[in-house]
Design a protein around this motif. Structure first.
Motif, mmCIF file in Angstrom:
data_model
loop_
_atom_site.group_PDB
_atom_site.id
_atom_site.type_symbol
_atom_site.label_atom_id
_atom_site.label_comp_id
_atom_site.label_asym_id
_atom_site.label_seq_id
_atom_site.Cartn_x
_atom_site.Cartn_y
_atom_site.Cartn_z
ATOM 1 N N ILE A 40 87.192 70.628 90.616
ATOM 2 C CA ILE A 40 87.015 70.840 89.175
ATOM 3 C C ILE A 40 87.244 72.301 88.796
ATOM 4 N N ALA A 41 86.881 73.231 89.683
ATOM 5 C CA ALA A 41 87.119 74.648 89.380
ATOM 6 C C ALA A 41 88.615 74.943 89.293
ATOM 7 N N THR A 42 89.400 74.303 90.181
ATOM 8 C CA THR A 42 90.852 74.470 90.124
ATOM 9 C C THR A 42 91.410 73.848 88.851
ATOM 10 N N ALA A 43 90.924 72.651 88.497
ATOM 11 C CA ALA A 43 91.380 71.994 87.269
ATOM 12 C C ALA A 43 91.045 72.831 86.043
ATOM 13 N N ALA A 44 89.901 73.523 86.075
ATOM 14 C CA ALA A 44 89.530 74.390 84.947
ATOM 15 C C ALA A 44 90.534 75.522 84.764
ATOM 16 N N GLY A 45 91.321 75.804 85.800
ATOM 17 C CA GLY A 45 92.375 76.803 85.675
ATOM 18 C C GLY A 45 93.419 76.437 84.639
ATOM 19 N N LEU A 46 93.527 75.137 84.300
ATOM 20 C CA LEU A 46 94.455 74.733 83.238
ATOM 21 C C LEU A 46 94.048 75.343 81.902
#
Length: 402
Positions: free
Chosen positions: A49-55
């Motif tokens: 989810i932290a990586t997805a928040a990079g969007l």
């Protein structure tokens, strides 16, 4: 020569503001559209989810870094054509995002979307400021904000609903089609609009404009303040869905509704600003607004049910725009001839805050926990409101025609 009366201000605003508000609405649809569906994107594309928040972070970062270029181009070559072209780019980026087969490809489309979206809202604010004088500007900007807030509201709430029915790809596909249609409609609507300050067409004038902006004592205060706002408030949004997931509420529609509460609060601000401003004044608006934001950050920190978090986000939205609307007016008065540049720089710092915000929240949540992170953000907002109320002063820009 006529004098405007304070009470009927809103009714005497130029009709072209409706077109500008429509452009803001179309661009704002994408701003929070992916937040409710981030958990599903993470699962589908095999990232955390932290990586997805990079969007969200890359969208905000691209939006930010394009601002000096967009503002300069608008002041040199014209605002309306640039805005329409950016809407078309945003629509295309959304459609390409729906077709992405990997996270890096989706990430790249959000960079393109940030470029497209970055050309719309600051130019909309500049056009609004060109069309009306300072005495009516905060109410006029409120109407432009109403378009953006409605877009944020529908972008977040409809995203959750479409995400439950068609998945995150359906969200992006629907968004792309709507924005392209809007670009065509706005192109037709801008025909014949007249502006008080046509764009200047020389690089030397642009250089003079930058000098005017940064020699104004309000500039560093305005730009620092919106950076902190973006970091402390908008940086929270990519984590709201995961907070709800932790509480056992896994419906994307519910996450979308909660996030949309912020836009509902913003819409309430646009409806009440003409009443609040005479009663509180600019200083009172900034202090009251930041205190409201801080109180709701504290409430969200303790993880109430989603119904209460919806209310928290509504109050937070009201408070945020009470303060942010004042900062926008100050930014619009940093320069007359380079107003698009001044407001684009305002957006640059605001979205740089939104870029840093998710990263800072991610660090804080990992190392300090949810409560400590949100309480720190709340304290920053209270200090910000007091500092802005004490330091910002009404000053005529040095390039104003008197």
């Amino acid at each position: 020569m006529h004098q405007t009366v304070a009470r009927p201000q809103d009714q005497r605003l130029p009709p072209a503001l409706n077109v500008i508000s429509g452009a803001s609405f179309a661009a704002a649809l994408s701003a929070r559209a992916l937040d409710p569906v981030l958990p599903h994107i993470a699962e589908d594309l095999s990232v955390n989810i932290a990586t997805a928040a990079g969007l969200a972070a890359v969208f905000a970062f691209t939006f930010a870094i394009i601002q000096p270029v967009i503002g300069a181009a608008a002041d040199l070559f014209g605002k309306t054509r640039l805005m329409i072209g950016c809407l078309a780019v945003l629509g295309l980026a959304s459609i390409l995002g729906a077709l992405s087969t990997s996270f890096p490809l989706l990430f790249a489309t959000r960079i393109l979307a940030g470029i497209g979206s970055g050309g719309v809202f600051p130019i909309a604010l500049s056009l609004t400021s060109d069309l009306v004088g300072p005495e009516k500007r905060q109410v006029a900007i409120g109407r432009t904000l109403a378009g953006a807030m409605t877009g944020n509201l529908l972008g977040a709430s409809a995203s959750g609903l479409i995400g439950d029915l068609l998945g995150w790809r359906g969200v992006l596909a629907a968004l792309g089609v709507l924005v392209i249609v809007a670009s065509i409609a706005v192109a037709a609507g801008f025909r014949g609009a007249r502006l008080k300050h046509p764009p200047r067409t020389s690089l030397s004038a642009l250089k003079t404009g930058y000098r005017t902006i940064f020699t104004n004592p309000n500039a560093p205060i305005c730009y620092s303040a919106v950076f902190i706002e973006g970091c402390c408030v908008l940086g929270l949004f990519p984590y709201i869905a995961s907070f709800l997931f932790d509480l056992g509420e896994t419906s994307l529609s519910i996450a979308g509704v909660v996030i949309a509460g912020f836009a509902i609060g913003g819409l309430f601000y646009t409806l009440t600003v003409s009443l609040l401003l005479p009663r509180l004044g600019v200083k009172g608006m900034m202090i009251a607004g930041t205190v409201l934001v801080a109180s709701q950050l504290v409430a969200v920190a303790f993880g109430p049910r989603w119904e209460l978090q919806l209310f928290n986000l509504m109050v937070m939205g009201l408070g945020f725009y009470m303060a942010h609307g004042c900062l926008q007016v100050f930014a619009s008065e940093l320069s007359v001839e380079a107003r698009a540049t001044a407001l684009s720089l305002h957006s640059f710092f605001f979205f740089m805050g939104q870029t840093v915000g998710p990263i800072a929240y991610g660090f804080g949540l990992a190392h300090g926990g949810k409560v400590a992170t949100l309480l720190t953000a709340a304290a920053c907002m209270i200090v910000l409101g007091i500092a802005c109320a004490r330091l910002l002063r009404q000053r005529a820009p040095s390039d104003a025609r008197i």
